[in-house]
Design a protein around this motif. Structure first.
Motif, PDB file in Angstrom:
ATOM      1  N   THR A   1       0.835  -1.210   0.000  1.00  0.00           N
ATOM      2  CA  THR A   1       0.000   0.000   0.000  1.00  0.00           C
ATOM      3  C   THR A   1       0.867   1.256   0.000  1.00  0.00           C
ATOM      4  N   ILE A   2       1.906   1.271   0.839  1.00  0.00           N
ATOM      5  CA  ILE A   2       2.771   2.456   0.939  1.00  0.00           C
ATOM      6  C   ILE A   2       3.540   2.692  -0.356  1.00  0.00           C
ATOM      7  N   ILE A   3       4.170   1.636  -0.877  1.00  0.00           N
ATOM      8  CA  ILE A   3       5.002   1.810  -2.073  1.00  0.00           C
ATOM      9  C   ILE A   3       4.155   2.133  -3.295  1.00  0.00           C
ATOM     10  N   ASN A   4       2.934   1.625  -3.322  1.00  0.00           N
ATOM     11  CA  ASN A   4       2.037   1.910  -4.449  1.00  0.00           C
ATOM     12  C   ASN A   4       1.524   3.338  -4.405  1.00  0.00           C
ATOM     13  N   ASP A   5       1.210   3.816  -3.204  1.00  0.00           N
ATOM     14  CA  ASP A   5       0.635   5.159  -3.065  1.00  0.00           C
ATOM     15  C   ASP A   5       1.686   6.265  -2.972  1.00  0.00           C
TER      16      ASP A   5
END
Length: 206
Positions: free
Chosen positions: A181-185
């Motif tokens: 979630t973090i790396i995608n956002d």
């Protein structure tokens, strides 16, 4: 005569079942168990001397053991999943080192006191692809024991831990969802920042 043969067959069957139930680990399984018990003995050492060592002292003892017992490069690839191949070699190396720091810091933070805790190895289960599941238990005074299962596999002839399951919860699965979630956002740099902050919080809370 028939009754005698029948009784002999039952006794033999029970003997075989008992022998299988209490079969001794093979040499290879003992090597795998040894990796897990090396981690456990290190954690007990730091727990028994937690106050004297402080966080940094515990970290300094645990960190090299984490690096030698865990296949962190493989774990990093599993945790980042499809994002791993999008990173440069430098970023991949940075993440592996960071994940080692996080793992050692987490152990140093959690195992910060001693109240007659003990680790016991309860058995080994053979899995597919040559992997083993080393089943252990952490007993704690006046508390429910914690079941710890270690998924291990060989790399270049040596056993390494690739996953830890505590009471049925796989921490890597949780991290994989969180990090994705973090790396995608927000991108890789923000993920690094989040992990660095987590490490800092662990260091300063002890």
């Amino acid at each position: 005569m028939r009754l005698t043969c029948l009784l002999a067959g039952i006794i033999l069957g029970l003997f075989v079942m008992s022998a299988n139930l209490y079969a001794q680990p093979t040499a290879s399984e003992n090597e795998a168990i040894g990796v897990v018990e090396k981690l456990h003995s290190t954690l007990l050492e730091t727990m028994k001397n937690a106050g004297k060592l402080g966080f940094k002292g515990r970290y300094d003892i645990i960190a090299p053991v984490v690096e030698s017992c865990f296949d962190t490069p493989l774990i990093a690839q599993v945790v980042l999943s499809r994002y791993w191949n999008e990173l440069t070699p430098a970023q991949q190396g940075q993440f592996v080192a960071l994940f080692n720091r996080l793992s050692a810091s987490t152990y140093a933070s959690r195992f910060d006191s001693y109240s007659d805790e003990a680790f016991t190895t309860q058995g080994v289960e053979e899995l597919k692809k040559g992997r083993l599941l080393v089943k252990t238990e952490l007993t704690r005074k006046n508390e429910t024991p914690v079941k710890l299962e270690y998924l291990v596999q060989q790399k270049a002839g040596k056993w390494y831990i690739i996953s830890v399951i505590a009471d049925g919860v796989n921490d890597l699965a949780l991290k994989r969802a969180e990090y994705a979630t973090i790396i995608n956002d927000k991108g890789f740099d923000n993920l690094v920042g989040e992990i660095e902050k987590k490490i800092h919080d662990l260091e300063t809370s002890n």
